[in-house]
Design a protein around this motif. Structure first.
Motif: not given
Length: 364
Positions: A180-189, A191-198, A277-283
């Motif tokens: 199975y693959p890992l998506p390119d953005y795996i390193g920011a999972v 932060d993506i999760n945190l963006d939605g939770r915030i 939020e700036t940090r999350i967006a940047s990552r």
């Protein structure tokens, strides 16, 4: 001090791909539902959603030159239709899958259908480290009702009878990962999760009108261990999540001396959330290798922008296309060309790029 309870905030772990006894397929994540988690992230984070959608638009452009309008199945889907769907999957999951159906004589591919990548699971490897079968279910969360169907792996040397309907499974290589693959953005999972939770937290906080940051002490003696666990669990369920921000805490006691002692904790100031939020967006943007948010139609506080300089914007766009979009197009094109050749179309796929006017006054 032994009575102090600490809430551990667990990080999102990388998915575990493993064989499960009694199952013919390999688990895609601990609960075999990791693709559904990626869908959740895509739907909950506005920044991540925009990054995926903008890349998709750049990848498909204005369609495939010359052959884009050709039908490839009896549902009258065109090659352009299939290309957009597999590009979507490739961006979201890191791979795509197709149902390839051979003609009755087995000498030519008759039809091609897109299979949603989240609905396909890999079979186990044989002694030659090859996957000979894949499995499809419309709902992997309920395989009793939606029984997985076995399909042979794409093989142009064995195309007749039960092997006429095959699954072509393509994914990008990730070091240390098989099947199975890992998506390119795996390193920011995270932060993506945190963006939605915030976003959920702020919405709940505003809806409920107040934010209880509290320390609660019960002065009427130390309860039994079972009572402590029950109380801790009940309070944790009531308040320890982003959905519970701003909810009212109500207590009852027999007399003032038995009332719980409640101390407030100052909430984080506005600057904290702006910085976060700036940090999350940047990552998230970094994980998608997007050098400027303006390339995908975003403005992010504190992020480096390109202003109204059309020439600088054009240079950034060319770099984005050559380092992010075109490598993904090449992977998809190479694999789709292989399948189309089986339909008698020996072509080189060329995407018509979207037309952009960089001379317009850009004010984002």
């Amino acid at each position: 001090m032994n009575n102090i309870k600490i809430l551990n905030l667990s990080a999102i772990d990388l998915p575990v791909f493993r064989e499960v006894r009694g199952k013919d397929w390999v688990s895609y994540g601990e609960d075999n539902l990791y693709p559904q988690k990626l869908i959740e992230l895509y739907q909950s984070s506005a920044i991540h959603n925009t990054c995926i959608n903008s890349q998709l638009d750049s990848m498909v452009g204005e369609g495939i030159e010359m052959i884009g309008e050709n039908y490839v199945n009896r549902h009258e889907e065109t090659i352009d239709d299939i290309y957009r769907k597999i590009s979507y999957d490739f961006l979201l999951y890191g791979g795509f899958s197709l149902n390839v159906i051979w003609s009755r004589g087995g000498d030519k591919i008759a039809e091609i259908y897109h299979l949603p990548f989240d609905k396909v699971r890999s079979g186990k490897m044989n002694e030659d480290d090859e996957v000979t079968h894949y499995y499809y279910s419309s709902n992997w969360g309920n395989t009793r009702k939606y029984k997985p169907v076995e399909y042979p792996t794409y093989d142009k040397t064995n195309t007749k009878g039960d092997n006429a309907s095959q699954i072509y499974y393509c994914y990008q290589y990730s070091p240390g990962v098989e099947l199975y693959p890992l998506p390119d953005y795996i390193g920011a999972v995270n932060d993506i999760n945190l963006d939605g939770r915030i976003s959920v937290y702020h919405n709940s906080n505003i809806s409920n009108g107040m934010s209880p940051g509290l320390i609660i002490n019960f002065p009427n003696g130390e309860p039994s261990p079972d009572e402590m666990r029950t109380l801790h669990r009940d309070l944790n369920e009531a308040f320890a999540s982003e959905q519970n921000a701003g909810k009212l805490f109500l207590t009852f006691s027999e007399g003032q001396e038995l009332a719980p002692q409640i101390s407030t904790i100052d909430s984080a100031n506005d600057d904290y959330y702006v910085v976060l939020e700036t940090r999350i967006a940047s990552r998230i943007l970094s994980a998608h290798r997007i050098s400027s948010p303006r390339l995908v139609g975003l403005t992010v506080e504190g992020a480096n922008g390109l202003g109204n300089n059309a020439q600088e914007m054009e240079v950034a766009y060319v770099h984005y296309m050559s380092t992010v979009i075109e490598p993904k197009q090449k992977t998809i094109n190479k694999n789709l060309e292989k399948i189309l050749s089986g339909m008698g179309m020996n072509v080189k796929i060329k995407i018509i790029p979207s037309t952009l006017d960089f001379e317009q006054n850009i004010e984002l």
